[in-house]
Design a protein around this motif. Structure first.
Motif, PDB file in Angstrom:
ATOM      1  N   ASP A  30      -7.461  16.346  27.228  1.00 36.08           N
ATOM      2  CA  ASP A  30      -7.210  14.860  27.085  1.00 36.08           C
ATOM      3  C   ASP A  30      -6.276  14.312  26.153  1.00 36.08           C
ATOM      4  O   ASP A  30      -5.794  14.987  25.182  1.00 36.08           O
ATOM      5  CB  ASP A  30      -8.602  14.433  26.652  1.00 36.08           C
ATOM      6  CG  ASP A  30      -9.664  14.733  27.599  1.00 36.08           C
ATOM      7  OD1 ASP A  30      -9.683  14.143  28.566  1.00 36.08           O
ATOM      8  OD2 ASP A  30     -10.552  15.599  27.037  1.00 36.08           O
ATOM      9  N   ALA A  31      -5.747  13.390  26.757  1.00 38.03           N
ATOM     10  CA  ALA A  31      -4.382  12.779  25.819  1.00 38.03           C
ATOM     11  C   ALA A  31      -4.998  12.083  24.548  1.00 38.03           C
ATOM     12  O   ALA A  31      -6.121  11.294  24.587  1.00 38.03           O
ATOM     13  CB  ALA A  31      -3.806  11.753  26.649  1.00 38.03           C
ATOM     14  N   ILE A  41      -9.605   9.694  21.487  1.00 33.42           N
ATOM     15  CA  ILE A  41      -9.040   9.843  22.670  1.00 33.42           C
ATOM     16  C   ILE A  41      -9.548   8.711  23.476  1.00 33.42           C
ATOM     17  O   ILE A  41     -10.898   8.282  23.323  1.00 33.42           O
ATOM     18  CB  ILE A  41      -9.767  10.967  23.264  1.00 33.42           C
ATOM     19  CG1 ILE A  41      -9.078  12.319  22.346  1.00 33.42           C
ATOM     20  CG2 ILE A  41      -9.466  11.426  24.738  1.00 33.42           C
ATOM     21  CD1 ILE A  41      -9.844  13.631  22.330  1.00 33.42           C
ATOM     22  N   ARG A  52     -10.717   7.754  30.029  1.00 34.07           N
ATOM     23  CA  ARG A  52      -9.651   7.784  31.191  1.00 34.07           C
ATOM     24  C   ARG A  52      -9.925   6.830  32.165  1.00 34.07           C
ATOM     25  O   ARG A  52     -10.949   6.456  32.539  1.00 34.07           O
ATOM     26  CB  ARG A  52      -9.956   9.134  31.785  1.00 34.07           C
ATOM     27  CG  ARG A  52      -8.817  10.327  31.101  1.00 34.07           C
ATOM     28  CD  ARG A  52      -9.041  11.638  31.579  1.00 34.07           C
ATOM     29  NE  ARG A  52     -10.356  12.283  31.113  1.00 34.07           N
ATOM     30  CZ  ARG A  52     -10.801  13.350  31.387  1.00 34.07           C
ATOM     31  NH1 ARG A  52     -10.258  14.130  32.292  1.00 34.07           N
ATOM     32  NH2 ARG A  52     -12.141  13.732  30.779  1.00 34.07           N
ATOM     33  N   TRP A  66     -14.604   6.129  24.739  1.00 34.14           N
ATOM     34  CA  TRP A  66     -13.747   6.227  23.718  1.00 34.14           C
ATOM     35  C   TRP A  66     -14.255   7.304  22.728  1.00 34.14           C
ATOM     36  O   TRP A  66     -15.421   7.206  22.315  1.00 34.14           O
ATOM     37  CB  TRP A  66     -13.765   5.020  22.929  1.00 34.14           C
ATOM     38  CG  TRP A  66     -13.225   4.903  21.611  1.00 34.14           C
ATOM     39  CD1 TRP A  66     -12.191   5.657  20.840  1.00 34.14           C
ATOM     40  CD2 TRP A  66     -13.180   3.772  20.763  1.00 34.14           C
ATOM     41  NE1 TRP A  66     -11.755   5.138  19.741  1.00 34.14           N
ATOM     42  CE2 TRP A  66     -12.566   4.107  19.510  1.00 34.14           C
ATOM     43  CE3 TRP A  66     -14.042   2.447  20.502  1.00 34.14           C
ATOM     44  CZ2 TRP A  66     -12.258   3.143  18.487  1.00 34.14           C
ATOM     45  CZ3 TRP A  66     -13.721   1.625  19.605  1.00 34.14           C
ATOM     46  CH2 TRP A  66     -13.178   2.185  18.632  1.00 34.14           C
ATOM     47  N   ARG A  67     -13.458   8.381  22.627  1.00 32.67           N
ATOM     48  CA  ARG A  67     -14.114   9.661  21.892  1.00 32.67           C
ATOM     49  C   ARG A  67     -13.200   9.868  20.608  1.00 32.67           C
ATOM     50  O   ARG A  67     -12.212   9.363  20.366  1.00 32.67           O
ATOM     51  CB  ARG A  67     -13.855  10.862  22.953  1.00 32.67           C
ATOM     52  CG  ARG A  67     -14.857  11.079  23.808  1.00 32.67           C
ATOM     53  CD  ARG A  67     -14.607  12.367  24.644  1.00 32.67           C
ATOM     54  NE  ARG A  67     -14.310  13.311  24.144  1.00 32.67           N
ATOM     55  CZ  ARG A  67     -13.270  14.147  24.577  1.00 32.67           C
ATOM     56  NH1 ARG A  67     -12.585  14.150  25.661  1.00 32.67           N
ATOM     57  NH2 ARG A  67     -13.109  15.563  24.037  1.00 32.67           N
TER      58      ARG A  67
END
Ligand code: GLC
Length: 562
Positions: free
Chosen positions: A534-535, A559, A562, A518-519
């Protein structure tokens, strides 16, 4: 009564108790929702908004005091610790509220005020009536005066709210009050005082309360051996555990006893200390042998600044690691200018030691909110970015009612309608805290904007309509929609209690990653910051917009892994 349970993770990745990474919403009961049209928020009012709280997505509520009180200090002057103020409801109403909140998975934390009682408390009345030398006076801190006739205070100490902290009673003795005159300090060496608070903790725990917020937890015990030092001497003494009145080591004997009470329940009751102490002393309060968790107010005192935020987060994660507790984060509460307003004002003025010269916003309050003119839009943009940053940090997030609406501070309350003792005790030299305690706007119109059927005990400005819950709930771009989305996602993404800073190549952009990927990127500057492929899961500028190629100025994005 059932207690909600839920699994989160601690820093080792083990399943951990709920409080370690909770989103806790502070309710100031007299200003939340008024169910009976007397202008004062109440307990049934909270119950009537249980669905709102559930939809917000919080894990717990912390209720500021709702106990019988003469309201000399907004309820922090408690006349009876084991009851509900009749203006706010009954014990049955309280039980119904706990049931309604638990049914929605929301824990309940109540405020315990152990340093002082109200002067209306039965013990203090008894002490006054019983006279000097009586056993009843032993529960408080009574002393003879100084000077030839004993008509001078025992010491020249100044109360936290301004003015002297020793007050003379009719028979000539003096008593000590760290806060308002109506808040006499208890004598924590007295076994009855100790026993009575244990009884109070059990009383609320037995009613299903999940935890306690401990008011000025760093006071309570004192060493008032004669001769008493002067205020100047007090100020100069180190706060190393042996100070006569602040942050004494022996306060933890009290909390060790409380800990045994907390741990006698299943699940154990929790506590969080309001302790304004040196960072090196915080772990004592957060220790599992003491209260178990402590507030850190560093972000609340910080400016919206990348370097400051990063240092504070790093330092506090290290501090919490030494106690084994999780850390806490907070921007706003019932004692400070709301952060949507603070961030719209110039930076905090600081002395050479880096400490704020005044509480941020206090000078602006003195001008009636006119000087300087607040950058309302900028303040809100920064507040939203800061809140999204905070909600992604490891540990517990404490929010204050109204911040989910982006509600600003109210600065123009007429003197005649002010309530805060700081205002009166400093003869208006400090405005105090009423401006963050104005009742919430629920609807865009109607008496008291839906707070209740009648008026509000503190005047609401016309612009409150813009921040009404009904209006924001219908607007997917609103601050309320952002908080709802953020709190829901926080639940989905929650992970071990750790973070790692990532290099951004810019001083005004912070990026960290939690253990599950988790960014979080916060752009504290105004220049957009380019994003990779990144979404984006969520952006503080607009909770709807996800197709971002850059982080706009003064924005946080999340973000997802993934
Ligand atoms: C705490 C409370 C504040 C109160 C004071 C005295 O700091 O947060 O509202 O006035 O204690 O009880």
């Amino acid at each position: 009564m059932s207690t909600p349970t839920e699994t989160v993770f601690d820093r080792t990745g083990e399943a951990a108790p709920w409080w370690r990474q909770a989103a806790v919403y502070q309710i100031y009961p007299r200003s939340f929702a008024d169910s009976n049209g007397d202008g004062l928020g109440d307990i049934p009012g909270i119950t009537s908004r249980a669905d709102y709280l559930a939809e917000l997505g919080i894990d717990a509520v912390w209720l500021s005091p709702f106990y019988p009180s003469a309201l000399a200090d907004g309820g922090y002057d408690v006349a009876d610790y084991r009851n509900v103020d009749p203006r706010l409801g009954t014990l049955d109403d309280f039980d119904a509220m706990v049931t309604a909140l638990h049914a929605r998975g929301i824990h309940v934390v109540v405020d315990i005020v152990p340093n002082h009682t109200s002067d209306q408390h039965a013990w203090f009345r008894e002490a006054l009536a019983a006279g000097r030398g009586s056993a009843a006076r032993e529960r408080y801190i009574f002393r003879e005066g100084t000077g030839e006739n004993g008509d001078q205070p025992p010491a020249d100490w100044v109360s936290v709210f301004g003015g002297p902290s020793w007050e003379r009673v009719a028979d000539g003795q003096w008593y000590f009050h760290h806060f308002a005159t109506e808040q006499p300090d208890l004598n924590w060496r007295h076994p009855e005082v100790r026993a009575d608070f244990v009884k109070t903790l059990r009383f609320w725990s037995d009613r299903g309360v999940d935890g306690f917020r401990i008011d000025v937890a760093h006071m309570l015990t004192k060493d008032l051996t004669d001769p008493l030092p002067s205020q100047a001497e007090l100020d100069a003494l180190p706060q190393d555990g042996n100070h006569p009145i602040i942050d004494r080591d022996d306060v933890h004997e009290v909390y060790a006893e409380w800990r045994a009470v907390f741990n006698s329940y299943d699940p154990p009751r929790t506590a969080v200390a309001e302790a304004w102490v040196h960072p090196s002393r915080v772990p004592l309060y957060a220790s599992p042998k003491s209260l178990g968790q402590a507030f850190n107010f560093d972000l609340l005192e910080a400016d919206f600044d990348a370097e400051e935020f990063r240092r504070i987060v790093t330092d506090n994660l290290a501090i919490s690691a030494t106690s084994g507790s999780s850390t806490t984060w907070v921007f706003s509460n019932h004692d400070v200018v709301r952060h949507a307003t603070r961030y719209g004002l110039p930076r905090t003025e600081r002395g050479a030691d880096g400490r704020p010269l005044h509480k941020h916003g206090s000078q602006w309050l003195l001008s009636g909110g006119t000087d300087p003119v607040v950058d309302t839009a900028g303040g809100l943009r920064r507040a939203r970015a800061a809140s999204l940053f905070l909600l992604a940090l490891p540990g517990s997030a404490y929010m204050y009612q109204g911040e989910e609406l982006g509600l600003p501070e109210v600065a123009d309350i007429p003197a005649a309608e002010r309530q805060d003792p700081t205002f009166f005790r400093t003869q208006g030299a400090e405005i105090g805290r009423d401006g963050c305690r104005v009742p919430l706007p629920w609807t865009e119109s109607g008496p008291s904007f839906g707070f209740g059927e009648a008026g509000a005990h503190l005047p609401q400005p016309a612009w409150f309509a813009e921040y009404a819950v009904a209006r924001e709930a219908a607007d997917p771009h609103s601050t309320l929609s952002l908080y709802r989305r953020a709190l829901a996602l926080r639940h989905e993404l929650q992970t071990d209690e750790a973070l790692e800073w990532l290099e951004t190549g810019r001083d005004d952009v912070l990026e960290f990653v939690r253990p599950n990927g988790w960014r979080v990127i916060t752009n504290f500057g105004t220049e957009p910051y380019p994003l990779g492929p990144d979404a984006v899961a969520l952006s503080s500028s607009d909770p709807v917009e996800q197709a971002l190629t850059e982080v706009p100025g003064e924005t946080t994005v999340w973000i997802a892994a993934r």
